[in-house]
Design an enzyme around this catalytic site. Structure first.
Site, PDB file in Angstrom:
ATOM      1  N   HIS A 131      36.837 123.851  33.553  1.00  0.00           N
ATOM      2  CA  HIS A 131      36.087 125.064  33.861  1.00  0.00           C
ATOM      3  C   HIS A 131      35.628 125.058  35.314  1.00  0.00           C
ATOM      4  O   HIS A 131      35.765 124.063  36.019  1.00  0.00           O
ATOM      5  CB  HIS A 131      34.870 125.197  32.931  1.00  0.00           C
ATOM      6  N   LYS A 135      29.722 125.782  35.685  1.00  0.00           N
ATOM      7  CA  LYS A 135      29.482 125.527  34.260  1.00  0.00           C
ATOM      8  C   LYS A 135      28.860 124.139  34.117  1.00  0.00           C
ATOM      9  O   LYS A 135      29.465 123.128  34.494  1.00  0.00           O
ATOM     10  CB  LYS A 135      30.778 125.616  33.454  1.00  0.00           C
TER      11      LYS A 135
END
Length: 233
Positions: A131, A135
């Protein structure tokens, strides 16, 4: 349809754009400092707020007869309490760790493959998720859902970040650039490997799935999943 957005960060803004494109109306944008909320104006609420706010948002909506779509992670220790309040108030609720239509098909594919691999002891399973650098949680909620799908259908007992003992699923989490989300599952033996993978090209798929779930839930009563929305199970 009149939609209230609980949480107005990047995802909230993307949901707003897609909802407006689909001829819906945004009647509230509830964020950290919002005090006055008119629940009577809402046909449905979509919650992508903070973990600390999610449970309160959901229960207030249920108490006011507003169905809720929630994609907020990090509050699930109170999930059973929230669903109980939903049922007490004859409400409607969908929680998903990922609302992407493709990811929810991937969840089903993952469980189907796990069932086939259950008795093939020569294969060891591992997972990787990638990600964007903003995040913070590791592993992703989607990765946890995938791991739980494997555990439910095999002899694996748990998952663990990075190195895992025998009988547990190792998950590698990477944070790279602006990557929207990539999840891969690998079954490897000494002679070959089987891999399934889902790659998100942007975040619009997550937002679109949440809006489609909101369209589906209006007028219904109960606790549902994206399997119900997509008629997968």
């Amino acid at each position: 349809m009149k939609i209230a957005l609980f949480g107005y960060g990047k995802m909230g803004k993307m949901i707003e754009k897609i909802a407006l494109d689909r001829n819906h109306t945004i009647v509230a944008k509830v964020d950290v400092d919002t005090v006055d909320i008119d629940f009577s104006e809402m046909d449905v609420a979509i919650d992508f707020s903070m973990p600390s706010a999610a449970y309160g948002n959901l229960t207030k909506c249920f108490e006011h007869g507003v169905p809720v779509i929630s994609g907020t992670t990090g509050w699930l220790d109170k999930f059973d309490e929230a669903t109980a309040i939903c049922k007490e108030n004859s409400g409607a609720f969908i929680y998903a760790s990922n609302f992407s239509l493709g990811v929810n098909v991937f969840f089903e594919l993952n469980e189907y493959l796990a069932k086939m691999m259950k008795n093939l002891d020569q294969y060891n399973v591992s997972m990787e998720e990638i990600h964007h650098t903003q995040k913070l949680d590791e592993p992703s909620g989607t990765a946890i859902t995938l791991a739980e799908g494997i555990i439910k259908n095999t002899n694996y007992s748990a998952w663990k970040l990075e190195n895992a003992p025998a009988g547990e699923i190792p998950i590698v989490s990477k944070r790279i650039g602006t990557t929207p989300g990539t999840h891969s599952i690998d079954y490897s033996s000494e002679v070959d490997s089987i891999e399934i993978k889902h790659t998100a090209h942007n975040r619009e798929g997550f937002a679109l799935g949440a809006v489609i779930a909101a369209e589906w839930i209006v007028g219904k009563t109960g606790v549902f999943t994206m399997k119900d929305v997509l008629n997968l199970g």
